[in-house]
Scaffold this motif. Sequence first.
Motif, PDB file in Angstrom:
ATOM      1  N   VAL A 523      -1.233  15.643  -6.840  1.00  0.00           N
ATOM      2  CA  VAL A 523      -0.303  16.367  -7.727  1.00  0.00           C
ATOM      3  C   VAL A 523      -0.314  17.865  -7.374  1.00  0.00           C
ATOM      4  N   THR A 524      -0.236  18.734  -8.357  1.00  0.00           N
ATOM      5  CA  THR A 524      -0.082  20.162  -8.043  1.00  0.00           C
ATOM      6  C   THR A 524      -1.371  20.811  -7.553  1.00  0.00           C
ATOM      7  N   ASN A 525      -2.450  20.043  -7.419  1.00  0.00           N
ATOM      8  CA  ASN A 525      -3.598  20.561  -6.683  1.00  0.00           C
ATOM      9  C   ASN A 525      -3.182  20.967  -5.271  1.00  0.00           C
ATOM     10  N   ILE A 526      -2.197  20.253  -4.708  1.00  0.00           N
ATOM     11  CA  ILE A 526      -1.711  20.598  -3.361  1.00  0.00           C
ATOM     12  C   ILE A 526      -1.270  22.057  -3.335  1.00  0.00           C
ATOM     13  N   ASN A 527      -0.401  22.423  -4.256  1.00  0.00           N
ATOM     14  CA  ASN A 527       0.162  23.773  -4.304  1.00  0.00           C
ATOM     15  C   ASN A 527      -0.906  24.808  -4.651  1.00  0.00           C
ATOM     16  N   HIS A 528      -1.628  24.535  -5.728  1.00  0.00           N
ATOM     17  CA  HIS A 528      -2.548  25.534  -6.253  1.00  0.00           C
ATOM     18  C   HIS A 528      -3.730  25.776  -5.320  1.00  0.00           C
ATOM     19  N   ALA A 529      -4.281  24.694  -4.748  1.00  0.00           N
ATOM     20  CA  ALA A 529      -5.420  24.864  -3.840  1.00  0.00           C
ATOM     21  C   ALA A 529      -4.999  25.604  -2.576  1.00  0.00           C
ATOM     22  N   PHE A 530      -3.771  25.349  -2.119  1.00  0.00           N
ATOM     23  CA  PHE A 530      -3.287  26.072  -0.940  1.00  0.00           C
ATOM     24  C   PHE A 530      -3.290  27.573  -1.197  1.00  0.00           C
ATOM     25  N   ALA A 531      -2.799  27.980  -2.349  1.00  0.00           N
ATOM     26  CA  ALA A 531      -2.748  29.405  -2.664  1.00  0.00           C
ATOM     27  C   ALA A 531      -4.141  29.978  -2.907  1.00  0.00           C
ATOM     28  N   VAL A 532      -4.902  29.333  -3.779  1.00  0.00           N
ATOM     29  CA  VAL A 532      -6.206  29.877  -4.171  1.00  0.00           C
ATOM     30  C   VAL A 532      -7.161  29.945  -2.982  1.00  0.00           C
ATOM     31  N   SER A 533      -7.260  28.843  -2.228  1.00  0.00           N
ATOM     32  CA  SER A 533      -8.233  28.802  -1.127  1.00  0.00           C
ATOM     33  C   SER A 533      -7.786  29.643   0.064  1.00  0.00           C
ATOM     34  N   SER A 534      -6.493  29.846   0.237  1.00  0.00           N
ATOM     35  CA  SER A 534      -6.014  30.773   1.266  1.00  0.00           C
ATOM     36  C   SER A 534      -6.299  32.219   0.855  1.00  0.00           C
ATOM     37  N   PHE A 535      -6.039  32.513  -0.422  1.00  0.00           N
ATOM     38  CA  PHE A 535      -6.211  33.882  -0.913  1.00  0.00           C
ATOM     39  C   PHE A 535      -7.685  34.288  -0.895  1.00  0.00           C
ATOM     40  N   ILE A 536      -8.564  33.353  -1.238  1.00  0.00           N
ATOM     41  CA  ILE A 536     -10.001  33.633  -1.182  1.00  0.00           C
ATOM     42  C   ILE A 536     -10.395  34.040   0.238  1.00  0.00           C
ATOM     43  N   ASP A 537      -9.806  33.371   1.226  1.00  0.00           N
ATOM     44  CA  ASP A 537     -10.110  33.703   2.616  1.00  0.00           C
ATOM     45  C   ASP A 537      -9.558  35.078   2.983  1.00  0.00           C
ATOM     46  N   GLU A 538      -8.407  35.403   2.429  1.00  0.00           N
ATOM     47  CA  GLU A 538      -7.855  36.736   2.670  1.00  0.00           C
ATOM     48  C   GLU A 538      -8.754  37.817   2.062  1.00  0.00           C
ATOM     49  N   LYS A 543     -12.851  42.194   2.586  1.00  0.00           N
ATOM     50  CA  LYS A 543     -14.199  42.692   2.303  1.00  0.00           C
ATOM     51  C   LYS A 543     -15.084  42.751   3.539  1.00  0.00           C
ATOM     52  N   GLY A 544     -14.570  42.190   4.650  1.00  0.00           N
ATOM     53  CA  GLY A 544     -15.360  42.181   5.872  1.00  0.00           C
ATOM     54  C   GLY A 544     -16.492  41.178   5.845  1.00  0.00           C
ATOM     55  N   LEU A 545     -16.300  40.093   5.106  1.00  0.00           N
ATOM     56  CA  LEU A 545     -17.336  39.071   4.976  1.00  0.00           C
ATOM     57  C   LEU A 545     -16.968  37.796   5.713  1.00  0.00           C
ATOM     58  N   ASP A 546     -17.987  37.049   6.109  1.00  0.00           N
ATOM     59  CA  ASP A 546     -17.788  35.709   6.635  1.00  0.00           C
ATOM     60  C   ASP A 546     -17.171  34.828   5.555  1.00  0.00           C
ATOM     61  N   SER A 547     -16.252  33.950   5.941  1.00  0.00           N
ATOM     62  CA  SER A 547     -15.519  33.139   4.960  1.00  0.00           C
ATOM     63  C   SER A 547     -16.444  32.270   4.120  1.00  0.00           C
ATOM     64  N   LYS A 548     -17.403  31.639   4.746  1.00  0.00           N
ATOM     65  CA  LYS A 548     -18.340  30.790   3.999  1.00  0.00           C
ATOM     66  C   LYS A 548     -19.208  31.634   3.068  1.00  0.00           C
ATOM     67  N   ASP A 549     -19.729  32.735   3.566  1.00  0.00           N
ATOM     68  CA  ASP A 549     -20.570  33.600   2.732  1.00  0.00           C
ATOM     69  C   ASP A 549     -19.790  34.124   1.536  1.00  0.00           C
ATOM     70  N   ASN A 550     -18.522  34.438   1.759  1.00  0.00           N
ATOM     71  CA  ASN A 550     -17.682  34.938   0.672  1.00  0.00           C
ATOM     72  C   ASN A 550     -17.470  33.866  -0.393  1.00  0.00           C
ATOM     73  N   LEU A 551     -17.226  32.630   0.042  1.00  0.00           N
ATOM     74  CA  LEU A 551     -17.063  31.529  -0.923  1.00  0.00           C
ATOM     75  C   LEU A 551     -18.283  31.411  -1.825  1.00  0.00           C
ATOM     76  N   LEU A 552     -19.445  31.381  -1.209  1.00  0.00           N
ATOM     77  CA  LEU A 552     -20.676  31.217  -1.985  1.00  0.00           C
ATOM     78  C   LEU A 552     -20.901  32.399  -2.916  1.00  0.00           C
ATOM     79  N   ALA A 553     -20.642  33.600  -2.410  1.00  0.00           N
ATOM     80  CA  ALA A 553     -20.854  34.795  -3.231  1.00  0.00           C
ATOM     81  C   ALA A 553     -19.906  34.822  -4.422  1.00  0.00           C
ATOM     82  N   MET A 554     -18.648  34.444  -4.198  1.00  0.00           N
ATOM     83  CA  MET A 554     -17.670  34.515  -5.278  1.00  0.00           C
ATOM     84  C   MET A 554     -17.879  33.437  -6.335  1.00  0.00           C
ATOM     85  N   LEU A 555     -18.583  32.372  -5.988  1.00  0.00           N
ATOM     86  CA  LEU A 555     -18.908  31.359  -7.005  1.00  0.00           C
ATOM     87  C   LEU A 555     -19.957  31.878  -7.984  1.00  0.00           C
ATOM     88  N   GLY A 556     -20.722  32.887  -7.568  1.00  0.00           N
ATOM     89  CA  GLY A 556     -21.688  33.499  -8.473  1.00  0.00           C
ATOM     90  C   GLY A 556     -22.886  32.616  -8.736  1.00  0.00           C
TER      91      GLY A 556
END
Length: 751
Positions: A523-538, A543-556
């Motif tokens: 369902v709309t997970n397709i749309n929303h995940a595309f935006a959210v997970s792309s934007f997180i990478d941006e 921030k000049g961070l590795d993509s994986k490190d940024n994911l973990l850091a932003m989860l808190g």
Amino acid sequence: MKHIENVSRRGFLKKLGISSTALVLGVQLPAMLTIPKALAGVTGSDKFSPSVYVQIGADNIVSIVVHRSEMGQGIRTSIPMIVADELGADWQQIAVVQGLGDKKYGSQNTDGSRSVRRFYQPLREAGAAARMMLQEAAAKQWQVDVSETTAINSTIVHEKTGRELSFGSLVSAASKLVIPAQSALVLKDKKDFNLIGKSDVALVDGEKIATGDTTYGFDIELDNMQYAVIARPPVLGAKVKSFNGDAAKAIAGVIDVVQLPDLEEPAVFKPLGGVAVIAKNTWAAIKGREALAIQWHESKHKSYNSAEYKKALADSCDNPAKVLRSKGNVSKALTDAKQVITASYYVPELIHVPMEPPAATAHFHDGIFDIWACTQTPQSAQGTVAQIMGVAPEKVNINVTLLGGGFGRKSKPDFIVEAAILSKQLNLPIKVMWTREDEIQNGYYHAVSYQKLAAGIDDAGKVTAWQHHVAEPTIGSTFSKGADLIGSEASLGFIDMPYDIANVSCAIGKAPAHTRIGWMRSVTNINHAFAVSSFIDELAQAKGLDSKDNLLAMLGADRKIDFSKENAEYGNYGETLEKFPVDTARMKAVIEKVSTMAKWGRKLPKGRGLGIAMHRSFVSYVACVVEVSENSDGKIKVDDVWMAVDCGLAVNPERIRSQMEGAAIFALSLTFFSELTAKNGVIEQNNFDSYQVARIGDAPTTHVEIIDSDAPPGGVGEPGVPPIAPAICNAIFNATGKRYRELPLKQYGIV
């Protein structure tokens, strides 16, 4: 377990071919809510309505009625596995009986990735109850304590003496016993499972599917059956103005032409209307339809043009009508931020394109409708046919065939109603067949969406603000005329953004629908995940961070998130947060696992890149890493996909892996190729030449690992889809330095 009842002598079991001399337990399974609730067709009554039957016959065969639809996901294997393991039955002596469409089953809607997650516990309890009754019957015969017995391979064994009695020999005595109370049930320990969690359990229908010895919706043949194809309105809501029935009847083999009732919105599950051509064979019906020369009255939806609609959605994002999640003060945080990052994302309208388009055969006789259909929702089909045809549901028998794919399309029974209408009018068995062109141009569509995101980053490089606006037509418009704001879709990857950010605002804009909007795989997970997970990478790049490190850091910090504390009404896929919490520790675990699988951080040659994304949907967690390569012509290929899935306890690991592999290809299709566009209300694509999907040469090597877990089973069929598209786009950025925010990627000439 709400209720288990001995129903051995109930008359309705005869319809299923179940013997009246067997021990048969009926199990009441949980009510199923869906998106929207109208689909379920069930009430909140606690009246006993068993949803599965476990029969143990004198011949030692254990028959299990499966009330869900098989479309390649293996549910006709997984449900029996759960029962058989707890029962202690010999897998080679299991028989699967397909349940008819009937309200006694509760909801039979096979979508939403719920079949195992909702039924696991009650099915285990059913197996345990039957086992304990057989053990008690054997203990009485041997005059020993029941604790000295065990069930192994469809026999009850006395552990001290080695004596054995087959299940079949105990059926008569066991059927006279009182069913154990739920509090008395003894369930197996996980370490004692023989089937659950094992990867060597063959697909029940696998050999027959491979050898063609099965029946799909298109395979039904009845005596004196005639074939029908229908010319449906090219624009939603258009009505027949005129047609040339005589020209159609002049085609050899055509026996009749029937005008169907015009559609009055909301569409719900009603037929679209149009003109049906009935013939002695498919070819004659198709040629007769071509000769109709139909003229249509215009519909208000003729105004629908994709390019203009896209602009309208973008404008709607700038003027949201409703805030669905708010925390802190986003406006101030954006103003105070050292850096503000903004991005817009677009996903076009999509369609399911299962390999088998919709097909249904109806035979009206003696006031009864006998129907055979490739349906995901036999009970909804029964209720819809009954309502539209003005008969009692008990007069409608829905026989479920195998489905050649479904993805949500076959949970809408409009095509089944078409067959019922024509069979009654012609007093003949009628098979209605949708061509690929029909399926693409007259379907229920996955919503187009436009999304605008903004984030603020402070002096320390921390994201302090998150603003997300989305405009997309709602599924609710199919059920409520004029609905123009998403409802339950907001809980699918939008308001449940899990990152630890001090100031958050998620708002929606209006988007009037011009087509029938329905649910499609994830369902709309397709749309929303595309935006959210792309934007997180941006944001990682900013921030000049590795993509994986940024994911973990932003989860808190590891925590379980309650979105109600941020003024959000979160649906959690119909589950409680107590049983299925939103758990950031599990998110981190799949990220770490998939990173290890893909050897994240390794040095890659020029023109190659890795991308990562993580998404929770249908109460399961999936992280993926994608590796892409760019050739000398600037063309992109996905070479490898790694997926780590935490779906709680893994009942059928082989099916879980196959679902993830299929999800990767499904999502790759949407990422690179698939797109619907409308001009003057008409869908412009009509077959696989214009609505493209991935071919064999596009398929990557997919590696899947399942996280070992004792958590309750989660969804499997859909959670693999959402993170693939953003992971691909993130990988392309790392390979080429180019960021793509609109799908499909074929528009950029890179495939």
